[in-house]
Design an enzyme around this catalytic site. Structure first.
Site, mmCIF file in Angstrom:
data_model
loop_
_atom_site.group_PDB
_atom_site.id
_atom_site.type_symbol
_atom_site.label_atom_id
_atom_site.label_comp_id
_atom_site.label_asym_id
_atom_site.label_seq_id
_atom_site.Cartn_x
_atom_site.Cartn_y
_atom_site.Cartn_z
ATOM 1 N N LEU A 287 35.540 41.385 36.492
ATOM 2 C CA LEU A 287 36.635 41.206 35.529
ATOM 3 C C LEU A 287 36.237 40.254 34.395
ATOM 4 O O LEU A 287 35.621 39.218 34.632
ATOM 5 C CB LEU A 287 37.862 40.629 36.255
ATOM 6 N N ASP B 234 55.543 34.255 29.454
ATOM 7 C CA ASP B 234 56.694 33.489 28.969
ATOM 8 C C ASP B 234 57.748 33.326 30.066
ATOM 9 O O ASP B 234 57.901 34.196 30.923
ATOM 10 C CB ASP B 234 57.294 34.235 27.761
ATOM 11 N N HIS C 236 55.408 25.565 34.794
ATOM 12 C CA HIS C 236 54.034 25.872 34.387
ATOM 13 C C HIS C 236 53.096 25.908 35.604
ATOM 14 O O HIS C 236 52.189 26.733 35.662
ATOM 15 C CB HIS C 236 53.528 24.848 33.360
HETATM 16 C C1 FPP Z 1 55.601 29.934 27.976
HETATM 17 O O1 FPP Z 1 56.736 29.692 28.769
HETATM 18 C C2 FPP Z 1 54.437 29.449 28.659
HETATM 19 C C3 FPP Z 1 53.543 28.576 28.160
HETATM 20 C C4 FPP Z 1 53.609 27.980 26.817
HETATM 21 C C5 FPP Z 1 52.416 28.118 28.979
HETATM 22 C C6 FPP Z 1 51.720 29.185 29.752
HETATM 23 C C7 FPP Z 1 51.001 28.502 30.803
HETATM 24 C C8 FPP Z 1 50.903 28.892 32.076
HETATM 25 C C9 FPP Z 1 51.377 30.159 32.635
HETATM 26 C C10 FPP Z 1 50.304 27.928 32.993
HETATM 27 C C11 FPP Z 1 49.004 28.160 33.533
HETATM 28 C C12 FPP Z 1 47.962 28.833 32.755
HETATM 29 C C13 FPP Z 1 46.685 28.734 33.104
HETATM 30 C C14 FPP Z 1 45.656 29.508 32.394
HETATM 31 C C15 FPP Z 1 46.260 27.866 34.200
HETATM 32 P P1 FPP Z 1 57.842 28.709 28.209
HETATM 33 O O2 FPP Z 1 57.518 27.355 28.711
HETATM 34 O O3 FPP Z 1 57.940 28.824 26.724
HETATM 35 O O4 FPP Z 1 59.130 29.245 28.904
HETATM 36 P P2 FPP Z 1 60.608 29.234 28.301
HETATM 37 O O5 FPP Z 1 60.615 30.230 27.172
HETATM 38 O O6 FPP Z 1 61.438 29.677 29.460
HETATM 39 O O7 FPP Z 1 60.902 27.840 27.862
#
Ligand code: FPP
Length: 246
Positions: A135, A24, A41
């Site tokens: 892994l 997150d 992201h």
């Molecule tokens: C939450 O942060 C994150 C997500 C919903 C997406 C997670 C995705 C990745 C880490 C990208 C890559 C993953 C792979 C497997 C290639 P948020 O956007 O909700 O952050 P915020 O709470 O600060 O808005």
């Protein structure tokens, strides 16, 4: 991508065998830099690489990461489309490397709502890494713990209705066999980054006895060094699984 153990990291004695991560904070990380959320992201995807690479050296056999939840469809169309494109590119780019470095990839979540091209890549990555014995990397896409239990229950009900399973045989061992995670051990440690202390529908059944670590660091800043520190702290904990101290 090397997937080799980082030279400075040592396996953590009594460390977790299965670590699950709620990644997150990508959006806030991007916002703090005046950039669009997708920029965060993409930075987050680079951290996935680093953490996957660190696992073997830290004694982690299973890593499960929450990439997209059943609730994330409520985000803007631009963000959802950008994430789906990122997942496609990530799988395409990393597939050969996973094989080369013996990483077995699996996906959990409901695939039916995902676009055909992404689903095909997910199938291909799973098939290509089927014989990898290093892994175990599990990526949750369109995953929700409640949705998983509902889908599992539906399949179980069909088996009961068609006579393959007796209602009296449904117990704590039977139900998990219908979950997306049926071949995985339960997570020992669940980490959530970005300072939020909630589990957001992630591995609800499987994490009943997991330890939790809520870390303030935003996911794009979560380095292998911080990861190894979190694992060290886990090693100091005493897990009792409902029993009393010996
Ligand atoms: C939450 O942060 C994150 C997500 C919903 C997406 C997670 C995705 C990745 C880490 C990208 C890559 C993953 C792979 C497997 C290639 P948020 O956007 O909700 O952050 P915020 O709470 O600060 O808005």
């Amino acid at each position: 991508m090397t997937y080799a153990p980082a030279a400075k990291e040592q396996p953590v004695s009594d460390g977790p065998r299965h670590v699950a991560i709620i990644m997150d904070g990508n959006g806030r990380w991007a916002q703090a830099r005046g950039r669009p959320r997708l920029f965060g992201h993409h930075a987050g995807a680079r951290r996935v690489r680093e953490i996957v690479e660190a696992c073997p050296g830290l004694g982690v056999d299973y890593l499960t990461i929450f990439a997209f939840s059943t609730e994330n469809w409520k985000r803007t169309q631009t963000e959802v489309a950008g994430l789906m494109s990122l997942f496609r590119r990530y799988i395409m780019k990393e597939m050969q490397e996973f094989v080369r470095y013996n990483v077995r990839v699996r996906f959990i979540g409901d695939r039916l709502r995902l676009e055909v091209k992404l689903r095909a890549l997910m199938d291909e990555a799973e098939a290509m890494t089927r014989d990898c014995s290093g892994l175990n990397l599990t990526i949750a896409i369109n995953y929700g713990g409640r949705d998983e239990v509902a889908r599992a229950t539906k399949r179980l009900a069909v088996d009961v209705a068609e006579g393959r399973l007796k209602p009296e045989d449904v117990d704590l061992e039977t139900l998990p066999r219908y979950l997306d995670t049926c071949v995985l051990p339960d997570p020992d440690l669940v980490i959530r980054t970005s300072g939020e202390a909630r589990i957001s529908n992630f591995l609800l059944w499987q994490s009943a006895y997991a330890e939790y670590e809520f870390i303030d660091t935003l996911w794009p800043d979560f380095s292998a060094r911080i990861f190894s520190e979190v694992l060290m702290q886990y090693g100091a904990r005493e897990r009792r699984f409902g029993t009393v101290r010996a």
